[in-house]
Design an enzyme around this catalytic site. Sequence first.
Site: not given
Length: 400
Positions: A138, A223, A252
């Site tokens: 993702f 990532d 995040k």
Amino acid sequence: MDANQDMAARMSGALTPNYSPQPIAIERGEGCYVYDAEGRRYLDLMGGIATAVLGHCHPAVQAALTEQAGKLWHASNLLITSPQVELAERLTELCFAEQAFFCNSGAEANEAALKLARRYAHDRGEKRFEILAFDGAFHGRTLFALSATGTPAYWEGFEPLVPGIRHVPYGDLDATREQLSDRTAAIIVEPVQGEGGVRPAPAGFLEGLRALANENGCLLIFDEVQSGIGRTGPMFAHQASGVEPDLMTLAKALGNGIPIGAMLTRAEVGASLVPGTHASTFGGNPLAAACASAVIDTLVRGGVLAEAQATALYLDRGLESMAQRLGPEHVVEVRGTGHLRAVELKQPAANVIDRCREAGVLVISAGANNVRLAPALIISPDQVEEGLSVLESAIAAGND
Ligand SMILES: *Cc1c(COP(=O)(O)O)cnc(C)c1O
């Protein structure tokens, strides 16, 4: 109708229907607890989808935010602002990178990394434009990041995708080697797949990717939007392996809930982002950057990262013994490290999530059968115990 139901009804009237939230309206958070519109308290083991690494309204971050709010909110990148310079210095000191580019989300950080990979090849006179990504990955919802995302359900109806992206099975070095060519600009990989079910890279996988990238001459992008900022144990998940990427993306937990993303890289690669190539109006915003520096300082100098090792062990033992008591008829597997975990179930995660919430504990899924835990690093052993005991009962209640 109570205040939660009222807000749910208003939400479905006023917002696009792309979210289907749990049916409570969160009004306030403090540490590892959040409170709904009826004043009910919940132990938060989802941490705003792995963002609230220091818990809600952490005093150090709150102080940084209010101090900066009294000075300057935004000036743009047409002027120099010190908070983003100071944040870049902190981040580059902690990892392989020498330069940072700031943006506002994980998807944007990945856009920057993927665009830079193509531009870097272009600047070297190479015809490299392909991106190699992994099944189950993702990387975000903007079109380039979405195209790199390895779950076709997310693409449906949004084609044509960005061309030049190939997917191979996560962990499969032979398949990776087969897809590499003199057209490959970069390999992008999560050191721990987050949304894909909290799947740490198999042993040797990151090392193998580094070797393949070196051999091929393409760049390696990690990532770490979900796995970074202490979430899995070390400051960045890849540091457990000793393997270094050429680019890394963060978001995040970087601002403990304040929107900020970052792309970090070596100076030799970053040099391709000359004026005019890439930008973000809000990137490196003083409020967000000041919060992120407070997060880093609290984790490192404040000792939270080191202290979190103890509750991580508590999570190790608690989850393992829970899985043993529940047995293979309930639990397929427990995965993850640090404060990012998943329990793969024999039943839909949604049932368990609802039962946990009704018992005052918030958890989320990561794929249909995985319950994901992403508590704050400041969670106490008692809170871990409380959360896992509710989770165990919710799983034991079974499939009905
Ligand atoms: C959440 C996430 C993203 C996307 O971040 P947004 O801020 O939602 O754009 C990208 N990569 C990973 C690994 C993520 O977990």
